[in-house]
Design a protein around this motif. Sequence first.
Motif, PDB file in Angstrom:
ATOM      1  N   GLY A   1      -5.541  -4.570  -1.355  1.00 19.02           N
ATOM      2  CA  GLY A   1      -4.379  -4.761  -2.194  1.00 19.02           C
ATOM      3  C   GLY A   1      -4.787  -5.224  -3.567  1.00 19.02           C
ATOM      4  O   GLY A   1      -5.759  -5.406  -3.852  1.00 19.02           O
ATOM      5  N   SER A   2      -3.627  -5.347  -4.308  1.00 12.57           N
ATOM      6  CA  SER A   2      -3.356  -5.936  -5.673  1.00 12.57           C
ATOM      7  C   SER A   2      -4.326  -7.379  -5.802  1.00 12.57           C
ATOM      8  O   SER A   2      -4.027  -8.177  -4.672  1.00 12.57           O
ATOM      9  CB  SER A   2      -2.349  -5.745  -6.539  1.00 12.57           C
ATOM     10  OG  SER A   2      -1.513  -6.542  -5.661  1.00 12.57           O
TER      11      SER A   2
ATOM     12  N   LYS B   1      -1.044  -5.303   1.526  1.00  9.72           N
ATOM     13  CA  LYS B   1      -1.790  -4.184   2.330  1.00  9.72           C
ATOM     14  C   LYS B   1      -2.697  -4.912   3.553  1.00  9.72           C
ATOM     15  O   LYS B   1      -2.819  -4.175   4.685  1.00  9.72           O
ATOM     16  CB  LYS B   1      -2.882  -3.441   1.315  1.00  9.72           C
ATOM     17  CG  LYS B   1      -2.054  -2.546   0.362  1.00  9.72           C
ATOM     18  CD  LYS B   1      -2.903  -1.739  -0.446  1.00  9.72           C
ATOM     19  CE  LYS B   1      -2.007  -1.131  -1.597  1.00  9.72           C
ATOM     20  NZ  LYS B   1      -0.946  -0.283  -1.093  1.00  9.72           N
TER      21      LYS B   1
ATOM     22  N   ASN C   1       7.167  -3.426  -6.537  1.00 10.60           N
ATOM     23  CA  ASN C   1       5.986  -4.574  -6.046  1.00 10.60           C
ATOM     24  C   ASN C   1       6.511  -5.471  -7.319  1.00 10.60           C
ATOM     25  O   ASN C   1       5.981  -5.271  -8.454  1.00 10.60           O
ATOM     26  CB  ASN C   1       4.918  -3.865  -6.023  1.00 10.60           C
ATOM     27  CG  ASN C   1       4.613  -2.916  -4.877  1.00 10.60           C
ATOM     28  OD1 ASN C   1       5.724  -2.660  -3.931  1.00 10.60           O
ATOM     29  ND2 ASN C   1       3.356  -2.436  -4.590  1.00 10.60           N
TER      30      ASN C   1
ATOM     31  N   ASP D   1       7.739  -7.760   2.561  1.00  7.76           N
ATOM     32  CA  ASP D   1       7.880  -6.251   2.513  1.00  7.76           C
ATOM     33  C   ASP D   1       9.594  -6.116   2.932  1.00  7.76           C
ATOM     34  O   ASP D   1       9.699  -6.433   4.145  1.00  7.76           O
ATOM     35  CB  ASP D   1       7.030  -5.377   3.403  1.00  7.76           C
ATOM     36  CG  ASP D   1       5.835  -5.018   2.610  1.00  7.76           C
ATOM     37  OD1 ASP D   1       5.667  -5.510   1.333  1.00  7.76           O
ATOM     38  OD2 ASP D   1       5.169  -4.355   3.240  1.00  7.76           O
TER      39      ASP D   1
ATOM     40  N   THR E   1       8.164  -7.381  -2.045  1.00  6.35           N
ATOM     41  CA  THR E   1       8.107  -6.003  -2.301  1.00  6.35           C
ATOM     42  C   THR E   1       9.430  -5.258  -1.725  1.00  6.35           C
ATOM     43  O   THR E   1       9.795  -5.557  -0.636  1.00  6.35           O
ATOM     44  CB  THR E   1       6.694  -5.259  -1.777  1.00  6.35           C
ATOM     45  OG1 THR E   1       6.929  -4.841  -0.579  1.00  6.35           O
ATOM     46  CG2 THR E   1       5.570  -5.815  -1.947  1.00  6.35           C
TER      47      THR E   1
ATOM     48  N   ARG F   1       5.161 -13.193  -3.145  1.00  5.65           N
ATOM     49  CA  ARG F   1       6.020 -12.145  -3.498  1.00  5.65           C
ATOM     50  C   ARG F   1       6.960 -11.483  -2.604  1.00  5.65           C
ATOM     51  O   ARG F   1       6.666 -11.501  -1.490  1.00  5.65           O
ATOM     52  CB  ARG F   1       5.262 -11.117  -4.732  1.00  5.65           C
ATOM     53  CG  ARG F   1       4.554 -10.346  -3.703  1.00  5.65           C
ATOM     54  CD  ARG F   1       3.442  -9.434  -4.502  1.00  5.65           C
ATOM     55  NE  ARG F   1       2.409  -8.603  -3.491  1.00  5.65           N
ATOM     56  CZ  ARG F   1       2.000  -7.812  -3.677  1.00  5.65           C
ATOM     57  NH1 ARG F   1       2.308  -6.726  -4.854  1.00  5.65           N
ATOM     58  NH2 ARG F   1       1.155  -7.084  -2.907  1.00  5.65           N
TER      59      ARG F   1
HETATM   60  O1  TA6 Z   1       0.589  -0.001   1.012  1.00  2.00           O
HETATM   61  C1  TA6 Z   1       2.084  -0.491   1.145  1.00  2.00           C
HETATM   62  C2  TA6 Z   1       1.975  -1.871   0.770  1.00  2.00           C
HETATM   63  O2  TA6 Z   1       1.001  -2.366   1.470  1.00  2.00           O
HETATM   64  C3  TA6 Z   1       3.302  -2.593   1.017  1.00  2.00           C
HETATM   65  O3  TA6 Z   1       3.472  -3.239   2.201  1.00  2.00           O
HETATM   66  C4  TA6 Z   1       3.129  -3.532  -0.076  1.00  2.00           C
HETATM   67  O4  TA6 Z   1       3.406  -4.809   0.215  1.00  2.00           O
HETATM   68  C5  TA6 Z   1       2.343  -2.938  -1.225  1.00  2.00           C
HETATM   69  O5  TA6 Z   1       1.670  -2.020  -0.614  1.00  2.00           O
HETATM   70  C6  TA6 Z   1       1.422  -4.092  -1.950  1.00  2.00           C
HETATM   71  O6  TA6 Z   1       0.581  -3.321  -2.451  1.00  2.00           O
HETATM   72  P1  TA6 Z   1      -0.053  -3.898  -3.766  1.00  2.00           P
HETATM   73  O7  TA6 Z   1      -0.996  -2.793  -4.290  1.00  2.00           O
HETATM   74  O8  TA6 Z   1       0.881  -4.457  -4.818  1.00  2.00           O
HETATM   75  O9  TA6 Z   1      -0.968  -5.120  -3.466  1.00  2.00           O
END
Ligand code: TA6
Length: 309
Positions: free
Chosen positions: A138-139, A38, A106, A12, A91, A89
């Motif tokens: 997270g994604s 996340k 992101n 990040d 962000t 990756r």
């Molecule tokens: O919630 C914030 C965050 O966790 C950031 O630290 C960043 O890394 C991002 O969200 C990742 O989210 P994503 O949904 O792309 O996995």
Amino acid sequence: MILTVTLNTALDITYRVRALRPHTSHRVTEVTERPGGKGLNVARVLAALGHEVTATGFAGGATGRSLRDQLARTPGVVDALVPVEGATRRTVAVVDGTTGDTTQLNEPGPVIAPAEWSAFLDAYEDLVASAAAVALCGSLPPGVPVGAYAQLVRTARAVGAPVLLDTSGEPLRRGVAARPDIVKPNADELAELTGSHDPSVATRDARRRGAHTVVASLGAQGLLAVNAEGRWRAVPPRRIQGNPTGAGDSAAAGLLAGLVEHLPWPQRLARAAALSAATVLAPVAGEFDRRTYEELLDQVAVTGEATAA
Ligand code: TA6
């Protein structure tokens, strides 16, 4: 220990600029780099609260190395990330120093090969057996099956580990159907899942789809928790202005801490709301000032009631 899963970890990067304007070149006044995604933010907040955390997921390339170097210097977090060929990756959060508004970019993340996914599943099965609770956050990076979270929820439930799920879109829809203990969508994610913008209707629908407890994060309207035992809302004392990146991750950490400490729901929710607000006031995701958190915790208003037995 609490197990956090971040399949799409991230380095990040937060850039601060004096004022963000389109079609303009900007001088960055401050740069920070932190281990992110996340689940890693959840891990860092839980560790700061004094919980033992094991963090798994994927990491690779130079960005993955840099993320792991920082994680090694984070007391309370054990690194159980599975190495992959592709690079973790980045962000980027750009914070406008004048308005405080944040713009988030992101990257999609590295492609995960089938053999890497299998290696992760083996590691996860071992780790989950000794977990007091699991956070799936997270994604999904490319290559990971869309039903991944549903599979991970089922594995955790099979060994009796309570699961919190925080994701969006189709992975959330399938994950909810696998019956996690807690889902923590924001207002948009909840509306996308259920088709309703009314939090009462939407939380009821998300429960019908399989979640035991739905905790909706509703921005300035705080957190709304609904389960078979009752319905509660926690609202911070004032409108908190700052960097909202990671506020939801800190709320998830508060819910998990309350779960493993067997706190009643109103107290869990108060913690989650105070941690979330303290993170908005902190410069980056995954961090908060202890004193600010404790002051906010005293001031969070929790309303609602338990369902009559
Ligand atoms: O919630 C914030 C965050 O966790 C950031 O630290 C960043 O890394 C991002 O969200 C990742 O989210 P994503 O949904 O792309 O996995």
